[in-house]
Design an enzyme around this catalytic site. Structure first.
Site, PDB file in Angstrom:
ATOM      1  CB  THR A 194     -26.415  51.106  50.709  1.00 20.76           C
ATOM      2  OG1 THR A 194     -26.278  52.486  50.356  1.00 20.76           O
ATOM      3  CG2 THR A 194     -25.041  50.502  50.905  1.00 20.76           C
ATOM      4  CB  CYS A 195     -30.398  53.470  47.641  1.00 18.11           C
ATOM      5  SG  CYS A 195     -30.143  53.030  45.918  1.00 18.11           S
ATOM      6  CB  VAL A 196     -31.881  49.010  45.583  1.00 17.80           C
ATOM      7  CG1 VAL A 196     -32.716  50.168  45.087  1.00 17.80           C
ATOM      8  CG2 VAL A 196     -30.527  48.965  44.888  1.00 17.80           C
TER       9      VAL A 196
END
Length: 1005
Positions: A972-974
């Site tokens: 989810t961070c990217v």
């Protein structure tokens, strides 16, 4: 001795003749100069002789006058109270001894001799001049014994009941009073009254006589006469301007004076002449105070003409005073200085860039009795009396003057504006608002277009007071008008919205045109000009009032739309690009580095486009404002040396997985969050986690951090019935340590806005209002405390005796088992809630619950937020839009838009069979399943407000191998979905649904 026959005498000096030019010229000049000097000497001698003759003549005349006066005195002594004595008195002129003896003799002998003299038409001139001598004598020494005698004789001449035998006596009295009025009758009487100290009002024998003389002309002249008008004009100018006039007069005299002041026919005076003659600020204040003392009890006797004049005069006096001039809080020791400018009581004082260089207005130090008397102007009792006195149909034409008067009162008493308007709302209900709009505002051409010249044309000066009064009154009504009243047609016995929704649509458009013109199309220097006919009220004040009302109406429309689509938009498609470019340029030039933040007023005066964006942002389309916001952030990044796409890595910040919030608080509280942040997670074994670094794993950290800090079990936040968060109002939340947490959370959310990272957190609307510098009121209370809200609504509509409920201006709070009472206003425990002040009570209770209780928490949060995002950027949005900016738009997910802005990695390409199957499956999902997929891959279930092109980084799909038994995972961070290469649609659907429904965690592979 023989003398020569020819030539000069031998003893005579021979004359030398020089034929040279230079000496001849000098001789000629010398001759002219000598001639001039001789003429001057002759002229001086002639003047000396003339002056000597004049002095001799004056001296002979003085001696002769002295002889004549002595002869006149002797004649006067022979016939003091007769016709010869009166003639001698007038011929002698000002002579204290003669005047005292004549007046005392006439008074002691009785009035018969005076009446006989008045019956003689040849002695009328003598009596007029004698009366003037008496009047001047009283004014010069009002406390002397002789002044009492003078006043007593004047009272006989001018006020005593005449014997019925002769009409000539009445005519002579008319002549005397006409003569005196033309020579400053009331100015001299006013001087005499001012010369008697207040402490001597009970002991002074002269004062009652002076009071009688004040009103003598009104019993002699007819109201239609010029003399009557002159007398009323002069008593208003010279007597009613005396400081503390009612306090200077003993009660019997005051009882005599009050009903005999002909205020009920005040229309005979000229307001402009009075204002021109009463020029100094202190005299105007005292005139206003004295009118306040005498007029209200007579309102019921006023006809429309008198009421019109009274309102015009008092409103002119009010408008000529600066704001707060009569505020008792300003009346401390010493003289006060104020900016001569309009202000708004609902805002903190602001420094005006233009007015800060203007001269100050020095206010007089007023007596406490004067201040208290003027305070009654704003009392509900006085306002009800005034409204009652003008409610008849015959007064309809003067109501614009009444509205102008109320606007002027709010101008002078900004701190009392809510109280004033609240009392009027209670009295007039919806009828007054409807009458204002339908009879005066709707027919007006003001605001029908955005024509600057027409807006400021002096010919429309009379249209502004009704419009301003409607703005003020309706804005006040909206503070305690529930949405049920606003949007419904009402029920029997219950107040409802006085304007229909169609009328509100037209009215808001009218205000929008006015406000937008004053922000965008007008040279901002002109905003410091005064509105024609309204003295101290500037165009800037008009703009601020229109803006406040517009914002209140737009807030209702934001909650439940009643206006047509694009009703609030004033720009065209052709204007958008130039507007964006101009706004960005203004932002770059506006605030030099190192200065404090500018107020909305200052921004409006310096940058017209930013003025629009900060005050009436709804006039610009939402997507345009978001674009402008992104430009502002990008410019700020460039200025700070931060590149959004080619970022230099910052120092690493390590965060333990099981202590995310505490480590984040400890390690980031003093870090420049505008710079890149490189987060490194430490797992439960103390090892650094490996992960995909798409600009750092800050997004994953932020998502996890929000889950922890916004957990209501931690005590910093509470959730409403709609599961919307707001700061805990408990007192322990205001402790220093917890306020630091609020400040930290504000910085973190500011970072999310700065980076364009969506956060799946919903805040209560009344808390989001704090981000915009706004306060919340009654309608927002329903989401916070439904029971209290229903109780206040019941109180608002209760038809019975409210005092039976035994309410006062306090609230009770319980903390840790202890109940405490909190006053809503000074001495609130002693102030009962009544029918007249219940709206004020509702306002204060709502304000306490929604604003005061969470003030410190909100302030700390906003301090942190403003380190990242400037307040003027946030003011471009309302609460609903701000929530969208923070968490994305709560709208259906457009799969085509998502597909268009998706990147592929690994073995995948857009035409890969697995990708084709994936998009067919996603297209078949309902909206709930699509939101779960989006949350699974990006940590936020809502799409970006401007579409998926704004998702940073773009949504991406990467292959995760050929094992079809594996479930999809995500980083989810990217915003990365890792998808195994499924070969059939059924398997992909089952695995994908299983993954998004199981809420699988962050994949580290």
């Amino acid at each position: 001795m023989d003398l020569p026959l020819f030539g000069d005498h031998p003893n005579k000096k021979r004359r030398e003749i020089n034929l040279g030019g230079t000496n001849v010229t000098r001789a000629h000049s010398s001759i002219l100069q000598d001639a001039h000097l001789r003429r001057v000497r002759r002229e001086e001698e002639r003047r000396r002789q003339e002056n000597a003759s004049r002095i001799q003549a004056w001296w002979r005349g003085t001696l002769r006058r002295s002889v004549v006066k002595q002869q006149l005195r002797e004649l006067f002594e022979e016939d003091v109270d007769g016709i010869n004595g009166l003639r001698c008195l007038v011929l002698i002129g000002p002579d204290k001894h003669i005047l005292e003896k004549w007046s005392s003799t006439v008074v002691s002998n009785g009035p018969d001799s005076v009446f006989r003299a008045m019956n003689d038409p040849h002695v009328s001139v003598l009596l007029r001049r004698a009366s003037h001598l008496l009047l001047k004598g009283v004014s010069e020494e009002p406390q002397s014994t002789s002044s009492t005698t003078y006043a007593a004789l004047l009272e006989i001449l001018l006020s005593r009941q005449l014997p019925p035998q002769s009409l000539t006596l009445s005519e002579t009295r008319i002549h005397i009073l006409s003569y005196l009025i033309a020579r400053g009758y009331h100015a001299l009487l006013g001087k005499a009254i001012s010369g008697i100290p207040i402490s001597a009002k009970l002991s002074s024998p002269t004062l009652p006589l002076l009071v009688t003389l004040l009103v003598a002309p009104f019993s002699v002249f007819t109201p239609s006469s010029i003399e009557y008008a002159q007398a009323l004009q002069s008593i208003t100018t010279f007597v009613l301007t005396i400081p503390l006039l009612p306090n200077r007069i003993a009660m019997p005299s005051l009882t005599y004076l009050a009903p005999r002041l002909p205020l009920h026919i005040l229309h005979v005076i000229n307001v402009n002449h009075i204002v021109e003659n009463v020029t100094d600020l202190e005299s105007r204040i005292h005139l206003l105070a004295n009118l306040t003392a005498f007029a209200p009890a007579r309102y019921t006797t006023f006809d429309p003409r008198a009421m019109q004049t009274y309102l015009d005069l008092t409103s002119t006096l009010l408008y000529s005073l600066p704001p707060h001039a009569l505020d008792p809080l300003r009346q401390t020791t010493g003289r006060q200085e104020l900016d001569w400018e309009d202000s708004d009581s609902d805002r903190e004082p602001e420094v005006n860039v233009v007015d800060s260089f203007k001269p100050k207005v020095v206010l007089p130090q007023l007596d406490s009795k004067t201040v208290s008397r003027l305070q009654t102007l704003a009392s509900p009792h006085h306002l009800n009396s005034l409204l009652e006195g003008t409610r008849k149909e015959s007064f309809r034409n003067i109501r614009p003057s009444l509205y102008s008067w109320i606007v002027a009162l709010c101008h002078v008493y900004p701190a009392q504006k809510d109280k004033i308007l609240g009392a009027i709302v209670v009295y007039g209900g919806g009828g007054l608002v409807r009458e204002l709009y339908r009879d005066l505002v709707r027919p007006s051409s003001l605001g029908k277009d955005r024509n600057y010249a027409a807006l400021m044309d002096p010919q429309f000066a009379s249209s502004w007071p009704p419009l301003l009064f409607l703005i003020e009154l309706y804005t006040q009504a909206l503070l305690t008008m529930g949405d049920d009243e606003f949007f419904s047609i009402g029920t029997a016995g219950a107040p409802r919205n006085p304007l229909t929704l169609d009328e509100l649509t037209a009215f808001s458009k009218q205000l929008l045109n006015i406000a937008f013109t004053l922000y965008h199309n007008v040279d901002q220097v002109n905003m410091q000009d005064f509105v024609p006919g309204m003295f101290s009220l500037k165009w800037e004040g008009i703009r601020e009032r229109a803006t406040k009302c517009l914002q209140a109406i737009h807030a209702r429309d934001s909650r439940k739309h009643f206006t047509p689509e694009d009703h609030w938009i004033v720009t065209t498609d052709e204007d958008i690009v130039p507007f964006i470019e101009a706004a960005v340029l203004e932002e770059q030039k506006l605030q030099p580095e190192g200065t404090r933040p500018l107020s909305k007023r200052q921004i409006a005066s310096m940058a017209p486009r930013l003025g629009v964006l900060n005050n009436i942002p709804f006039a610009i389309p939402f997507d345009v404002r978001v674009t402008i916001f992104r430009h502002f952030v990008a410019n700020d990044m460039t200025t700070g040396g931060y590149d959004r796409y080619r970022r230099r890595m910052g120092a690493p910040v390590t965060v333990r997985r099981d202590h995310i919030s505490q480590d984040g608080f400890d390690r980031l509280r003093d870090v420049d969050l505008k710079a890149p942040i490189q987060i490194t997670f430490i797992d439960q074994f103390g090892q650094e986690e490996a992960g995909i670094d798409g600009g750092g794993v800050f997004k994953e950290f932020l998502t996890s951090l929000c889950k922890e800090v916004f957990d209501t079990d931690r005590g910093l936040w509470l959730a409403s019935k709609q599961n919307e968060l707001y700061p805990n109002p408990h007192s322990y939340a205001t402790e220093a340590h917890n306020l630091n947490w609020y400040r930290f959370i504000g910085r973190i959310l500011g970072k999310a806005l700065y980076e364009g990272i969506l956060v799946d957190v919903a805040f209560a609307g009344f808390f989001l209002a704090k981000w915009l510098g706004k306060q919340s009121f009654l309608d927002d209370l329903s989401s916070l405390d439904p029971e209290l809200y229903q109780g206040l609504i019941f109180l608002k509509h209760y038809p019975g005796d409210i005092e039976e409920m035994s309410l006062n201006f306090t609230v009770t709070e319980e903390e840790f088992g202890v109940t405490k009472t909190i006053p809503l206003m000074p001495n609130g425990e002693q102030i009962p809630v009544t029918r007249e002040n219940r709206l004020r009570y509702i306002y204060l209770v709502s304000n306490y619950k929604l604003n005061r209780q969470i003030y410190k928490q909100s302030k700390a949060f906003f301090e942190g937020l403003s380190e990242m995002i400037e307040s003027k950027w946030l003011r471009m949005f309302n609460q609903q839009e701000l929530q969208i900016l923070l968490g994305g738009v709560n709208s259906p997910i457009d799969v085509e838009d998502l597909r268009k802005h998706t990147n592929y990695g690994g073995l995948f390409g857009e035409q890969d069979p697995t990708i084709q199957i994936f998009w067919r499956v996603v297209n078949s999902f309902d909206q709930e399943q699509r939101r779960k997929l989006l949350r699974f891959a990006t940590s936020c279930s809502r799409p970006p407000l401007l579409g998926f092109k704004e998702l940073v980084p773009n949504f991406a799909i990467r292959d995760a191998g050929s094992d079809e038994k594996r479930l999809p995972t995500a980083s989810t961070c990217v915003n990365l979905l890792k998808l195994p290469r499924y070969t059939n649609e059924r398997t992909l659907r089952e695995k994908l649904l299983q993954a998004i429904n199981s809420n699988a965690g962050f994949d580290l592979s």
